[in-house]
Structure formats: structure tokens, C-alpha cells
Scaffold this motif. Structure first.
Motif, short mmCIF file in Angstrom:
data_model
loop_
_atom_site.label_atom_id
_atom_site.label_comp_id
_atom_site.label_asym_id
_atom_site.label_seq_id
_atom_site.Cartn_x
_atom_site.Cartn_y
_atom_site.Cartn_z
N LEU A 31 0.71 -1.13 0.16
CA LEU A 31 -0.04 0.04 -0.09
C LEU A 31 0.95 1.14 0.11
N ARG A 32 0.60 2.06 -0.72
CA ARG A 32 1.34 3.52 -0.91
C ARG A 32 0.21 4.54 -0.77
N VAL A 33 0.64 5.68 0.23
CA VAL A 33 -0.34 6.70 0.41
C VAL A 33 0.52 7.84 0.12
N GLY A 36 -1.00 15.59 -2.10
CA GLY A 36 -0.33 16.68 -2.77
C GLY A 36 -1.37 17.62 -3.21
N ILE A 37 -0.85 18.54 -4.10
CA ILE A 37 -2.10 19.57 -4.67
C ILE A 37 -1.99 19.32 -6.35
N GLU A 47 -4.28 10.03 -1.84
CA GLU A 47 -4.28 8.86 -2.61
C GLU A 47 -3.93 7.56 -1.66
N PHE A 48 -4.56 6.45 -1.84
CA PHE A 48 -4.25 5.29 -1.34
C PHE A 48 -4.18 4.41 -2.66
N HIS A 54 -6.80 1.59 -6.60
CA HIS A 54 -6.68 2.81 -6.38
C HIS A 54 -7.71 3.74 -5.65
N VAL A 55 -7.52 4.37 -4.41
CA VAL A 55 -8.36 5.27 -4.09
C VAL A 55 -8.03 6.74 -3.78
#
Length: 104
Positions: A31-33, A36-37, A47-48, A54-55
Motif C-alpha cells: 500500500l502506498r499513501v 499533494g495539490i 491517494e491510497f 487506487h482510492v
């Protein structure tokens, strides 16, 4: 020994004349979290993602930041802080148990 294998679980429920329901459950170290803008239409995002799903979370209607958006961001922050505290506590308890089991 019980082996816990990583996975991502996705469900989608579609019923006539009902709002669709999508569920995403991440049980993976992949899992990556990130946050940003977006530059094209300046607004924050969260974003997860895993290799399977992807969420993305951003402002209401992808528009200007509302009071509800601020409230949601605070709820996310507080939930993440609680998740961290629970993980740290349980990890410490498990390490203590493992040390006790090894010493026995």
C-alpha cells in the motif's frame, strides 16, 4: 504458525434504483499513501494505492475547498493518528509476547 498473506479486496454492489456501493479493503504492505495539490485545477488530494486498486480523495465536486472538506480532512487526520497509535500499541504488545514466548 498462521501465515497472513497480503491481499487487496474489492467489492461492487449494483442494485436497480439504488446507489452503487464500492468497497476497497487493503491488507498489503504494498500500500502506498501520498498527498499533494493538483496543479491543473489547484486542489488537494489524498491517494491510497496498491498494485490492485487506487482510492483518490479530493474536494467536493472537485471544486473549491468547503467547510465540509475541511471537516473531512480533520476526520482523516484524526483517524490516521488513531490507526498509528493502535498499530504502535499492538506491535509493542506482540513484541513483548514474542520475547516472553522465546524466553520460555
Amino acid at each position: 504458525m498462521n501465515e497472513h498473506r497480503p491481499y487487496t479486496y474489492l467489492t461492487c454492489s449494483l442494485r436497480p434504483e439504488s446507489t452503487p456501493h464500492l468497497g476497497v479493503s487493503f491488507y498489503t504492505p504494498d500500500l502506498r499513501v501520498r498527498a499533494g495539490i493538483l496543479l491543473s485545477n489547484p486542489r488537494p488530494y489524498l491517494e491510497f494505492s496498491s498494485p490492485e486498486a487506487h482510492v483518490h480523495i479530493s474536494t467536493t465536486g472537485a471544486g473549491p475547498i468547503s467547510d465540509a472538506d475541511l471537516s473531512l480532512a480533520r476526520d482523516i487526520f484524526n483517524a490516521a493518528a488513531r490507526y498509528l497509535a493502535d498499530c504502535e500499541c499492538l506491535h509493542a504488545e506482540q513484541a513483548d509476547k514474542d520475547a516472553t514466548d522465546t524466553a520460555a
